[in-house]
Design an enzyme around this catalytic site. Structure first.
Site, PDB file in Angstrom:
ATOM      1  N   GLY A  38       0.814  -1.223   0.000  1.00  0.00           N
ATOM      2  CA  GLY A  38       0.000   0.000   0.000  1.00  0.00           C
ATOM      3  C   GLY A  38       0.844   1.269   0.000  1.00  0.00           C
ATOM      4  N   ALA A 150       4.409  25.555   4.678  1.00  0.00           N
ATOM      5  CA  ALA A 150       2.986  25.728   4.352  1.00  0.00           C
ATOM      6  C   ALA A 150       2.687  25.138   2.976  1.00  0.00           C
ATOM      7  CB  ALA A 150       2.601  27.200   4.423  1.00  0.00           C
ATOM      8  N   GLU A 156      -2.636  20.841   5.336  1.00  0.00           N
ATOM      9  CA  GLU A 156      -3.680  19.866   5.703  1.00  0.00           C
ATOM     10  C   GLU A 156      -3.653  19.602   7.215  1.00  0.00           C
ATOM     11  OE1 GLU A 156      -3.600  16.309   3.289  1.00  0.00           O
ATOM     12  OE2 GLU A 156      -4.242  17.393   1.490  1.00  0.00           O
ATOM     13  N   MET A 268       4.357  14.238  -7.567  1.00  0.00           N
ATOM     14  CA  MET A 268       4.331  13.360  -6.389  1.00  0.00           C
ATOM     15  C   MET A 268       2.904  13.238  -5.838  1.00  0.00           C
ATOM     16  SD  MET A 268       7.973  14.481  -4.861  1.00  0.00           S
ATOM     17  CE  MET A 268       8.796  13.125  -4.080  1.00  0.00           C
ATOM     18  N   HIS A 393     -29.600  20.446 -10.123  1.00  0.00           N
ATOM     19  CA  HIS A 393     -29.870  21.461  -9.111  1.00  0.00           C
ATOM     20  C   HIS A 393     -30.491  20.810  -7.879  1.00  0.00           C
ATOM     21  CE1 HIS A 393     -30.899  25.292  -7.351  1.00  0.00           C
ATOM     22  NE2 HIS A 393     -32.123  24.818  -7.118  1.00  0.00           N
TER      23      HIS A 393
HETATM   24  C1  LIG Z   1       1.080  12.866   4.727  1.00  0.00           C
HETATM   25  C2  LIG Z   1       0.893  12.631   3.252  1.00  0.00           C
HETATM   26  C3  LIG Z   1      -0.348  12.866   2.677  1.00  0.00           C
HETATM   27  C4  LIG Z   1      -0.548  12.632   1.306  1.00  0.00           C
HETATM   28  N1  LIG Z   1      -1.783  12.871   0.768  1.00  0.00           N
HETATM   29  C5  LIG Z   1      -1.981  12.654  -0.564  1.00  0.00           C
HETATM   30  C6  LIG Z   1      -3.271  12.857  -1.144  1.00  0.00           C
HETATM   31  O1  LIG Z   1      -4.237  13.238  -0.477  1.00  0.00           O
HETATM   32  N2  LIG Z   1      -3.411  12.619  -2.469  1.00  0.00           N
HETATM   33  C7  LIG Z   1      -2.361  12.192  -3.253  1.00  0.00           C
HETATM   34  O2  LIG Z   1      -2.545  11.997  -4.457  1.00  0.00           O
HETATM   35  N3  LIG Z   1      -1.145  11.989  -2.723  1.00  0.00           N
HETATM   36  C8  LIG Z   1      -0.924  12.208  -1.395  1.00  0.00           C
HETATM   37  N4  LIG Z   1       0.310  11.972  -0.859  1.00  0.00           N
HETATM   38  C9  LIG Z   1       1.392  11.515  -1.759  1.00  0.00           C
HETATM   39  C10 LIG Z   1       1.260  10.016  -2.026  1.00  0.00           C
HETATM   40  O3  LIG Z   1       1.305   9.310  -0.805  1.00  0.00           O
HETATM   41  C11 LIG Z   1       2.395   9.564  -2.938  1.00  0.00           C
HETATM   42  O4  LIG Z   1       2.400  10.368  -4.106  1.00  0.00           O
HETATM   43  C12 LIG Z   1       2.232   8.105  -3.357  1.00  0.00           C
HETATM   44  O5  LIG Z   1       2.215   7.268  -2.224  1.00  0.00           O
HETATM   45  C13 LIG Z   1       3.375   7.687  -4.293  1.00  0.00           C
HETATM   46  O6  LIG Z   1       3.242   6.357  -4.625  1.00  0.00           O
HETATM   47  P1  LIG Z   1       4.507   5.462  -5.002  1.00  0.00           P
HETATM   48  O7  LIG Z   1       3.955   4.142  -5.412  1.00  0.00           O
HETATM   49  O8  LIG Z   1       5.369   6.199  -5.946  1.00  0.00           O
HETATM   50  O9  LIG Z   1       5.375   5.322  -3.671  1.00  0.00           O
HETATM   51  P2  LIG Z   1       5.041   4.917  -2.169  1.00  0.00           P
HETATM   52  O10 LIG Z   1       3.611   5.014  -1.877  1.00  0.00           O
HETATM   53  O11 LIG Z   1       5.997   5.693  -1.328  1.00  0.00           O
HETATM   54  O12 LIG Z   1       5.426   3.359  -2.122  1.00  0.00           O
HETATM   55  C14 LIG Z   1       6.715   2.921  -2.281  1.00  0.00           C
HETATM   56  C15 LIG Z   1       6.816   1.540  -1.663  1.00  0.00           C
HETATM   57  O13 LIG Z   1       8.068   0.966  -2.033  1.00  0.00           O
HETATM   58  C16 LIG Z   1       8.603   0.245  -0.946  1.00  0.00           C
HETATM   59  N5  LIG Z   1      10.051   0.133  -1.191  1.00  0.00           N
HETATM   60  C17 LIG Z   1      10.956   1.122  -1.339  1.00  0.00           C
HETATM   61  N6  LIG Z   1      12.166   0.617  -1.663  1.00  0.00           N
HETATM   62  C18 LIG Z   1      12.020  -0.726  -1.700  1.00  0.00           C
HETATM   63  C19 LIG Z   1      12.898  -1.813  -1.990  1.00  0.00           C
HETATM   64  N7  LIG Z   1      14.165  -1.639  -2.329  1.00  0.00           N
HETATM   65  N8  LIG Z   1      12.406  -3.070  -1.952  1.00  0.00           N
HETATM   66  C20 LIG Z   1      11.119  -3.314  -1.619  1.00  0.00           C
HETATM   67  N9  LIG Z   1      10.246  -2.337  -1.342  1.00  0.00           N
HETATM   68  C21 LIG Z   1      10.682  -1.052  -1.401  1.00  0.00           C
HETATM   69  C22 LIG Z   1       8.226   1.103   0.255  1.00  0.00           C
HETATM   70  O14 LIG Z   1       8.245   0.320   1.443  1.00  0.00           O
HETATM   71  C23 LIG Z   1       6.807   1.549  -0.139  1.00  0.00           C
HETATM   72  O15 LIG Z   1       5.843   0.647   0.319  1.00  0.00           O
HETATM   73  C24 LIG Z   1       0.529  12.166   0.504  1.00  0.00           C
HETATM   74  C25 LIG Z   1       1.788  11.905   1.091  1.00  0.00           C
HETATM   75  C26 LIG Z   1       1.965  12.142   2.438  1.00  0.00           C
HETATM   76  C27 LIG Z   1       3.314  11.856   3.054  1.00  0.00           C
END
Ligand SMILES: Cc1cc2nc3c(=O)[nH]c(=O)nc-3n(C[C@H](O)[C@H](O)[C@H](O)COP(=O)(O)OP(=O)(O)OC[C@H]3O[C@@H](n4cnc5c(N)ncnc54)[C@H](O)[C@@H]3O)c2cc1C
Length: 405
Positions: A38, A150, A156, A268, A393
């Site tokens: 996730g 900010a 948020e 991101m 509406h």
């Molecule tokens: C507090 C917060 C609130 C957010 N709110 C929103 C929102 O409302 N809407 C939105 O669109 N985005 C939001 N984001 C951004 C969003 O979470 C990210 O853009 C999104 O999770 C990116 O997805 P990803 O698959 O690139 O990486 P990630 O979700 O970071 O997943 C990467 C995964 O890779 C795994 N991993 C890393 N390296 C390795 C390895 N070598 N081997 C095995 N596993 C590995 C990690 O453990 C992780 O599970 C928010 C982020 C934060 C921090």
């Protein structure tokens, strides 16, 4: 060595969506995840923060957060139990350009995500300082919370903790909050949150954490891509700030190796990661798609919400793009009045010929309104065509239609 058609590193929104889609297309997929499936989004990002936004109290938020996260994580585990997918609970490390640990494949997707970017300031190791994950894990509500930054995460949390009754102070280096948002909209939102009791110190640089008078201090100064030294074993170009370098198909300099989601720092956002995943799998399969990565809606889940798609008015001026700007207000909408949500404004931009170029808003359910604008942009809709489209509406979506009148 075990053979696969596709290896994916990371099971966040980018990685698990790539695995799900590729498996359904008949590819044999191996996905590595070092932590819970996730990723950031489901475990410590989008989902837990939105559970906070939609809870009346801190106690309720904490209880609901673990229920919601557990339920969604089970959903992702279900997706990854597809017969074409092997989930390996290990850190994936490049042995060479086709091998991760003891698996080999012609195609590899890096989806390692991002992590908190800590400002290198004096006193950052003060025990009062936490990042977004630390704040979500607090056991007790602080009396005073200071937030450095900010941007989206800072704003948020400021909004949520203010609603929980905490004294919130936001310290920001720039002149205005939320730099991706139209500055007019960002200013109105900040002023509204100020009226609700949040203190903002704009154009202020924190030099020493010891100077901050608060019980908890949130470091919300952005995220940095998660890159690994072993990427060099495959000859992949990357840097610590901008992440893995990719082309328009999210392919790295090494053929057959792709990087999607936060680790390439393009956009991101969880939905950006998911759509990049779909595009990469299509590219591997030689399938054409029409995904418009230049139309990327985004939302900020403050109370009220803010959202945007397309350029800000400042960007339109800077790039000397001719435009018209239409405005409408929540206070003039029947549904907003009935809901008691009268704060908000929409700015809709179009070319002089009327083609919709984007929208920036703040106000209840802004994300849903901007989503409609994104769809209209994908279809090259004009203001005149929008004016002819019937809206239910009373709904907040009439705010968008009103902007054409
Ligand atoms: C507090 C917060 C609130 C957010 N709110 C929103 C929102 O409302 N809407 C939105 O669109 N985005 C939001 N984001 C951004 C969003 O979470 C990210 O853009 C999104 O999770 C990116 O997805 P990803 O698959 O690139 O990486 P990630 O979700 O970071 O997943 C990467 C995964 O890779 C795994 N991993 C890393 N390296 C390795 C390895 N070598 N081997 C095995 N596993 C590995 C990690 O453990 C992780 O599970 C928010 C982020 C934060 C921090």
């Amino acid at each position: 060595m075990n053979n696969a058609d596709l290896i994916i590193i990371g099971a966040g929104p980018g990685g698990y969506r790539a695995a799900e889609y590729a498996a359904k297309q008949g590819l044999k997929v191996t996905i590595f995840e070092a932590d819970n499936v996730g990723g950031t989004c489901l475990n410590v990002g989008c989902i837990p923060t939105k559970t906070y936004v939609h809870s009346a109290s801190f106690a309720e938020a904490r209880e609901r957060m673990s229920q919601v996260v557990t339920q969604l994580r089970q959903g992702v585990e279900g997706i990854l139990s597809h017969p074409n997918i092997t989930l390996v609970h290990e850190k994936g490390v490049f042995v060479d350009a086709h091998s991760i640990n003891d698996y080999t494949a012609p195609n590899i997707i890096i989806a390692t995500g991002s992590e908190t970017k800590w400002l290198p300031i004096k006193g950052v190791d003060d025990p009062r300082v936490v990042d977004s994950t630390g704040l979500l894990n607090l056991e007790a509500l602080p009396k005073r919370l200071a937030i450095i930054g900010a941007g989206v995460i800072g704003m948020e949390f400021a909004s949520v903790f203010n609603r929980f009754g905490v004294e919130v102070t936001v310290i920001e280096y720039l002149k205005e909050c939320l730099p991706a948002l139209d500055s007019d909209i960002a200013k109105r939102l900040r002023k509204y949150l100020e009226k609700k009791g949040i203190t903002f110190h704009m154009k202020t640089a924190v030099e020493n954490v010891a100077d901050i008078d608060a019980d908890v201090i949130l470091m919300a100064t952005g995220r940095k891509p998660r890159v690994q030294a072993d990427f060099a074993n495959a000859g992949i170009e990357y840097d610590e700030r901008q992440g893995v370098k990719v082309n328009e198909h999210f392919e790295t300099n090494v053929k057959g190796i792709y990087a999607i989601g936060d680790c390439n720092t393009r956009q991101m956002l969880a939905h950006a990661a998911e759509m990049q995943a779909v595009h990469v799998v299509n590219h591997i399969l030689g399938k054409h798609d029409n995904i418009r990565f230049d139309i990327m809606p985004a939302a900020i889940f403050t109370h009220p919400e803010a959202a945007c798609v397309g350029p800000t008015e400042d960007q339109l001026k800077e790039s000397q793009t001719p435009y018209v700007c239409k405005k409408s207000f929540w206070r003039a909408n029947g549904k907003a009045l009935a809901m008691g949500e009268t704060e908000g404004m929409l700015k809709l931009f179009a070319s002089p010929e009327g083609e919709i170029l984007g929208a920036h808003t703040y106000g209840a359910h802004s994300a849903d309104i901007v989503q409609e604008v994104s769809v209209l942009m994908c279809k090259h809709t004009t203001l005149e065509e929008l004016a002819d489209m019937i809206h239910i509406h009373p709904t907040l979506s009439e705010i968008l239609k009103s902007a054409t009148e």
